[in-house]
Scaffold this active site. Structure first.
Site, PDB file in Angstrom:
ATOM      1  N   LYS A 150       0.806  -1.237   0.000  1.00 20.65           N
ATOM      2  CA  LYS A 150       0.000   0.000   0.000  1.00 20.65           C
ATOM      3  C   LYS A 150       0.836   1.284   0.000  1.00 20.65           C
ATOM      4  O   LYS A 150       0.483   2.247  -0.639  1.00 20.65           O
ATOM      5  CB  LYS A 150      -0.978  -0.004   1.168  1.00 20.65           C
ATOM      6  CG  LYS A 150      -0.299   0.072   2.519  1.00 20.65           C
ATOM      7  CD  LYS A 150      -1.278  -0.153   3.664  1.00 20.65           C
ATOM      8  CE  LYS A 150      -0.580   0.054   4.981  1.00 20.65           C
ATOM      9  NZ  LYS A 150      -1.090  -0.837   6.037  1.00 20.65           N
ATOM     10  N   ARG A 152      -7.648  -0.771  16.833  1.00 23.01           N
ATOM     11  CA  ARG A 152      -8.116  -0.479  15.476  1.00 23.01           C
ATOM     12  C   ARG A 152      -9.049  -1.635  15.130  1.00 23.01           C
ATOM     13  O   ARG A 152      -9.948  -1.924  15.925  1.00 23.01           O
ATOM     14  CB  ARG A 152      -6.934  -0.320  14.511  1.00 23.01           C
ATOM     15  CG  ARG A 152      -7.285   0.551  13.290  1.00 23.01           C
ATOM     16  CD  ARG A 152      -6.123   0.777  12.350  1.00 23.01           C
ATOM     17  NE  ARG A 152      -5.674  -0.446  11.669  1.00 23.01           N
ATOM     18  CZ  ARG A 152      -4.667  -0.510  10.811  1.00 23.01           C
ATOM     19  NH1 ARG A 152      -4.007   0.581  10.506  1.00 23.01           N
ATOM     20  NH2 ARG A 152      -4.325  -1.638  10.234  1.00 23.01           N
TER      21      ARG A 152
HETATM   22  C1  LIG Z   1      -0.136  -1.488   6.664  1.00 20.78           C
HETATM   23  C2  LIG Z   1      -0.395  -2.755   7.336  1.00 20.78           C
HETATM   24  C3  LIG Z   1       0.640  -3.678   7.502  1.00 20.78           C
HETATM   25  C4  LIG Z   1       2.063  -3.403   7.088  1.00 20.78           C
HETATM   26  O1  LIG Z   1       2.615  -2.443   7.932  1.00 20.78           O
HETATM   27  P1  LIG Z   1       4.139  -1.957   7.775  1.00 20.78           P
HETATM   28  O2  LIG Z   1       4.366  -1.107   8.973  1.00 20.78           O
HETATM   29  O3  LIG Z   1       4.184  -1.189   6.492  1.00 20.78           O
HETATM   30  O4  LIG Z   1       4.984  -3.150   7.745  1.00 20.78           O
HETATM   31  C5  LIG Z   1       0.319  -4.897   8.075  1.00 20.78           C
HETATM   32  N1  LIG Z   1      -0.929  -5.185   8.475  1.00 20.78           N
HETATM   33  C6  LIG Z   1      -1.954  -4.311   8.344  1.00 20.78           C
HETATM   34  C7  LIG Z   1      -3.323  -4.705   8.781  1.00 20.78           C
HETATM   35  C8  LIG Z   1      -1.723  -3.066   7.778  1.00 20.78           C
HETATM   36  O5  LIG Z   1      -2.733  -2.217   7.630  1.00 20.78           O
END
Ligand SMILES: *Cc1c(COP(=O)(O)O)cnc(C)c1O
Length: 360
Positions: A40, A135
């Site tokens: 993302k 969350r």
């Molecule tokens: C964005 C996200 C991740 C990855 O997080 P990073 O800090 O970029 O490694 C993993 N799990 C969820 C649910 C996320 O939203």
């Protein structure tokens, strides 16, 4: 070469991204952990995703269905999961384009089941559990009602459980919160005679637990974005031998002037509704760069030039103090910054920022 190119550019070093990705895949495989490449923050750019594929990553995840559709349309064939707990309204497309989703609402799962049944597909689901960060995530006391419903689905396969911390509440991953997963898995497997192959223990910040040997051995998946792209600077891990500078922002100087450090006149609020605060340092040499808040927050950037200080930004102008910079700077020169996680997210998303790729 990049030093002299003009405009507003994000220079993306694919070799460095590949190196970081390989390092993480190797580290995780020593502990039996499968790395899910989270795309993302780079808007699932196909060139970058391709590098991750070539670095040994086989499962991908993105929060935005639009990014997933984009990848599929570009011919991407690896497994891909919808990472953000989905909208009810995206069920039909999600089932079509994604192999798996992380879920926390029965109503949404119902919709996914209906959509999967309609196109005669099995859709995989990983349940997001609340582990303290507040969350997304279902509460442990809801597990039984979720399980009863899930067991009634013919076209949804429950693949496992996941937790996420460190995003909203800033809760640090720990042995305690990651082992919650293990307990829930054992409870479900014994009560419902079911095999849950995936225990997804967290994101980049959880790599630290792994390195300290404090991650429960039953955890077999981590969802990693930040550590691959920024070597862990924003998630508090320090990826040994990782590149922190795989993404470098270049912005062009459009004005250089010596000006006072405090504005003249009565100070109201800035264009973003904040009352700015100034320290009088006398006359300073300032440069204006052709980049602004429409592209990125000035607080998300670290200048690479010794002595440069970011003073602030409006929509399209960023002002930096260059009095203490020892090399000569001129209008038309580009200066370089390293973005943090929020900065990278914004820069990748801004259509005004040209993306320059250094080859893999
Ligand atoms: C964005 C996200 C991740 C990855 O997080 P990073 O800090 O970029 O490694 C993993 N799990 C969820 C649910 C996320 O939203």
């Amino acid at each position: 070469m990049t030093l002299h190119c003009s405009g507003l550019r994000l220079v993306i070093d694919l070799k460095k991204i590949g190196h970081n990705a390989k390092t993480i895949v190797e580290l995780c495989s020593r502990y039996g952990i499968n790395v899910v490449g989270v795309t993302k923050v780079v808007c699932a750019h196909p060139k970058i995703v391709h590098v991750l594929e070539n670095s040994g990553i086989r499962k991908f995840a993105d929060s935005r269905l639009k990014n997933i559709i984009h990848l599929r349309t570009a011919g991407f064939e690896n497994e891909i999961a919808l990472l953000r707990v989905p909208m009810k309204s995206e069920a039909v497309e999600a089932v079509h384009y994604a192999d798996c989703s992380y879920q926390s609402e029965l109503e949404v799962m119902d919709q996914f089941h209906w959509a999967a049944k309609k196109c005669n597909k099995i859709h995989n689901v990983i349940l997001m559990m609340e582990a303290g960060d507040l969350r997304e995530g279902i509460l442990p006391r809801e597990l039984d009602s979720f399980m009863e419903q899930i067991l009634s689905y013919s076209h949804i396969r429950l693949q496992g459980l996941a937790i996420n911390v460190g995003c909203y509440g800033g809760v640090r991953p720990s042995y305690q919160n990651t082992s919650l997963l293990v307990g829930w898995k054992e409870y479900i497997e014994s009560k419902y005679q079911l095999d849950l192959p995936i225990l997804s223990g967290g994101s980049s910040s959880t790599l630290q637990l792994l390195e300290e040997g404090k991650l429960p051995p039953e955890i077999n998946e981590l969802r990693i974005g930040e550590a691959i792209f920024l070597a862990g600077v924003s998630s508090g891990v320090c990826l040994a031998g990782g590149y922190r500078d795989a993404f470098e922002l270049l912005a062009e100087i459009i004005e250089i002037r010596e000006k006072p450090s405090v504005p003249t006149g009565e100070i109201d609020v800035d264009s973003f509704g904040r009352k700015p605060h100034f320290v009088n340092k006398g006359i300073r040499k300032r440069a204006i760069l052709a980049i602004g808040r429409q592209d990125v927050s000035p607080y998300a950037l670290a200048p690479r030039l010794q002595g440069m200080e970011i003073l602030g930004a409006s929509s399209d102008h960023m002002i930096v103090d260059i009095t203490d910079v020892s090399i000569p700077l001129h209008v038309g020169d580009s200066v370089s910054f390293l973005p943090d996680y929020g900065g990278l997210l914004a820069l990748m998303t801004s259509p005004y920022v040209i993306k320059d790729f250094l080859p893999f």
